[in-house]
Motif scaffolding. Structure first.
Motif, PDB file in Angstrom:
ATOM      1  N   SER A  27      -0.538 -40.134  24.372  1.00  0.00           N
ATOM      2  CA  SER A  27      -0.880 -38.770  23.751  1.00  0.00           C
ATOM      3  C   SER A  27       1.202 -38.951  24.522  1.00  0.00           C
ATOM      4  O   SER A  27       1.300 -38.700  25.376  1.00  0.00           O
ATOM      5  N   TYR A  28       1.549 -38.448  23.483  1.00  0.00           N
ATOM      6  CA  TYR A  28       3.005 -38.395  23.842  1.00  0.00           C
ATOM      7  C   TYR A  28       3.056 -36.162  22.526  1.00  0.00           C
ATOM      8  O   TYR A  28       3.470 -36.093  22.017  1.00  0.00           O
ATOM      9  N   PRO A  29       2.750 -35.758  23.694  1.00  0.00           N
ATOM     10  CA  PRO A  29       3.085 -33.860  23.063  1.00  0.00           C
ATOM     11  C   PRO A  29       4.138 -33.251  22.449  1.00  0.00           C
ATOM     12  O   PRO A  29       3.978 -32.025  22.077  1.00  0.00           O
ATOM     13  N   ASN A  30       4.928 -33.818  23.170  1.00  0.00           N
ATOM     14  CA  ASN A  30       6.318 -33.289  22.730  1.00  0.00           C
ATOM     15  C   ASN A  30       7.441 -34.145  21.564  1.00  0.00           C
ATOM     16  O   ASN A  30       8.078 -34.217  20.756  1.00  0.00           O
ATOM     17  N   ARG A  31       6.298 -34.784  20.418  1.00  0.00           N
ATOM     18  CA  ARG A  31       6.573 -35.832  18.698  1.00  0.00           C
ATOM     19  C   ARG A  31       7.543 -34.719  17.817  1.00  0.00           C
ATOM     20  O   ARG A  31       7.403 -33.943  18.084  1.00  0.00           O
ATOM     21  N   ALA A  32       8.988 -35.228  18.225  1.00  0.00           N
ATOM     22  CA  ALA A  32       9.833 -33.997  17.229  1.00  0.00           C
ATOM     23  C   ALA A  32      10.455 -34.879  15.701  1.00  0.00           C
ATOM     24  O   ALA A  32      11.289 -36.517  16.583  1.00  0.00           O
ATOM     25  N   TYR A  33      10.576 -34.179  14.632  1.00  0.00           N
ATOM     26  CA  TYR A  33      11.325 -35.078  13.692  1.00  0.00           C
ATOM     27  C   TYR A  33      12.180 -33.823  12.757  1.00  0.00           C
ATOM     28  O   TYR A  33      12.016 -33.125  12.187  1.00  0.00           O
ATOM     29  N   LEU A  34      13.656 -34.265  13.649  1.00  0.00           N
ATOM     30  CA  LEU A  34      14.627 -33.297  12.852  1.00  0.00           C
ATOM     31  C   LEU A  34      15.014 -33.941  12.125  1.00  0.00           C
ATOM     32  O   LEU A  34      15.886 -34.571  11.526  1.00  0.00           O
ATOM     33  N   ILE A  35      15.073 -32.650  10.538  1.00  0.00           N
ATOM     34  CA  ILE A  35      15.370 -32.793   9.369  1.00  0.00           C
ATOM     35  C   ILE A  35      16.731 -32.615   9.261  1.00  0.00           C
ATOM     36  O   ILE A  35      17.021 -32.192   7.886  1.00  0.00           O
ATOM     37  N   SER A  36      17.780 -32.441  10.084  1.00  0.00           N
ATOM     38  CA  SER A  36      18.741 -31.490   9.204  1.00  0.00           C
ATOM     39  C   SER A  36      19.829 -32.211   8.775  1.00  0.00           C
ATOM     40  O   SER A  36      20.879 -31.226   7.869  1.00  0.00           O
TER      41      SER A  36
END
Length: 476
Positions: A45-54
């Motif tokens: 469980s990793y509640p803040n996974r993010a993938y910035l597409i900039s």
């Protein structure tokens, strides 16, 4: 023990991976930090996974750039992509990539669980569940990477097209070479197929992958490979576990919308997986990332997805008169998923499969069921088109409206451009408001090399075994 898990998680985040050659700088702590099967399960469980597409968000027909962020600016990756400029070798413009680093950092986390959980103390069923969930998420991350840094899957060329590095184990000495697109997809399919028998229909929290998520991901993998029968079957399995669609029409007309009835993450019932572009506050980035005049026109005047969430009148964020728009609802009022899977995407994948099998009536029945929850007035149920191509165009446009602001349109353009029937040449006229500079027309061809994003420069320097998947030149 939760404190120990948090320590390991913070270490995994703190140590960014160094490309494919050496993707982690920490040694697994084993029993020193994580002791039991339950601990490993909680680590999934990793509640803040993010993938910035900039690095690539402007290579689509759905995104727009404020004119002051383009005119007179020193060329950068945003202006190069927005103007579809193939004359530039982009490698030096991408010194690093948050998207690349995070995806492999997450893969490192999943590999730690997969390689270590069997030796832990505890229930064998929990071990199998933790390993299966980690494999499902490892498949998801590899899927993202191969669709950004390689050509779209094409059955005719996938066996020779350069892909990405497959990371299938925790190994400090690993020096893997780049796999082909076909090999990466084979690995992804193997992971998801091995995971599904052990997953749960209702995990303990929405950050553990469910069966609905896994079957949806399996459907997407097959669809991108043009394995239509398998994709349709996987859609049906996913929907058997979660077929909910959030009724935006009812939400707008009788429940007062986001100012009266907030729907925050993780309380949106149609969301199958909670990942983000930048974090829990998600679409607040939409205040500065604009949707294009073309997409705004596609929404029309009676679509709850546009009318409720987008603003067209604030000169601080957009050029008045351009007909662009920006997302204007705080994440504390409504969570609108951008990169995670959701049931509505599964429905639209199902519709696409039906259309590709020439069941046009079936495809439009699925589309119209979704539109009943999205269109406020006017023509809600669309008639059945005469041809498959027309039906596919409707489905593709619904995907654009339903799956805004993330990487899905970029992925869709790439995969559809491999099929002449659905390939699109994007034409952009710009600027629309400023009269002091000449207006130009920019064109992005379906086979443009721009659709393959170069690996970040810092990774290329650290791993000489990693070669570009485009014909661009290295600056070193």
């Amino acid at each position: 023990m939760k404190k120990n898990i948090a320590v390991l998680a913070s270490l995994l985040i703190a140590f960014a991976m160094s490309g494919c050659k050496k993707y982690t700088d920490i040694t697994p702590r084993g029993s020193q930090i994580v002791e039991t099967a339950q601990d490993y399960y909680e680590l999934v469980s990793y509640p803040n996974r993010a993938y910035l597409i900039s690095n690539f968000q402007y290579l689509v027909d759905d995104m727009w750039l404020k004119e002051s962020n383009f005119i007179g600016m020193t060329p950068n990756i945003n202006t190069v992509h927005f103007s579809f400029d193939e004359s530039v070798d982009r490698v030096s413009m991408i010194p690093s990539s948050n998207f690349y680093d995070r995806a492999y950092l997450y893969i490192n986390r999943w590999n730690t669980i997969i390689s270590s959980v069997d030796a832990s103390k505890g229930d064998e069923n929990i071990k199998a569940l933790a390993k299966a969930e980690a494999k499902a998420l490892r498949a998801f991350d590899h899927f993202l990477l191969v669709n950004v840094y390689a050509k779209a899957y094409n059955p005719a060329t996938a066996a020779t097209d350069g892909g990405v590095c497959i990371m299938d184990k925790y190994d400090l000495e690993a020096q893997p070479t780049k796999s082909t697109v076909a090999q990466v997809y084979e690995f992804i399919q193997k992971d998801i197929d091995e995971a599904i028998p052990y997953l749960q229909a209702q995990p303990v929290d929405p950050y553990h992958p469910s069966l609905a998520f896994a079957w949806a991901l399996k459907a997407k993998i097959h669809l991108f490979k043009r394995e239509i029968a398998q994709a349709k079957a996987a859609c049906e399995k996913s929907l058997s576990y979660n077929n909910q669609t959030f009724d935006l029409v009812k939400y707008t007309t009788t429940q007062g919308g986001p100012t009266v009835t907030p729907i925050i993450a993780p309380n949106n019932p149609e969301v199958l997986s909670y990942q983000y572009i930048q974090g829990y506050n998600e679409t607040n980035f939409g205040f500065t990332w604009l949707i294009s005049p073309e997409l705004r026109a596609l929404f029309g005047n009676n679509d709850a997805r546009f009318n409720m969430f987008f603003n067209t009148t604030n000169a601080s964020f957009l050029d008045i008169g351009s007909n662009a728009a920006y997302y204007n609802v705080a994440y504390t009022r409504f969570f609108y998923p951008t990169v995670g899977l959701k049931t509505t995407e599964v429905y639209l994948m199902q519709a696409e499969c039906l259309a590709r099998e020439n069941d046009l009536a079936g495809a439009m029945a699925v589309v119209n069921t979704l539109r009943e929850k999205r269109i406020l007035s006017g023509t809600i149920k669309l008639p059945i088109p005469a041809t498959r191509k027309e039906t596919m165009e409707i489905i593709i446009n619904e995907r654009r409206k339903e799956m805004v602001l993330g990487f899905n349109r970029f992925f869709d353009l790439k995969r559809l451009n491999t099929e002449p029937e659905y390939a699109k040449t994007i034409v952009r006229t710009y600027p629309l408001v400023n009269k002091t500079v000449p207006q130009k027309t920019y064109t992005l061809l379906p086979n443009s090399r721009l659709y393959v994003i170069p690996f970040p420069l810092n990774i290329l320097k650290k791993n000489p075994n990693l070669t570009l998947n485009t014909d661009e030149k290295l600056p070193f």
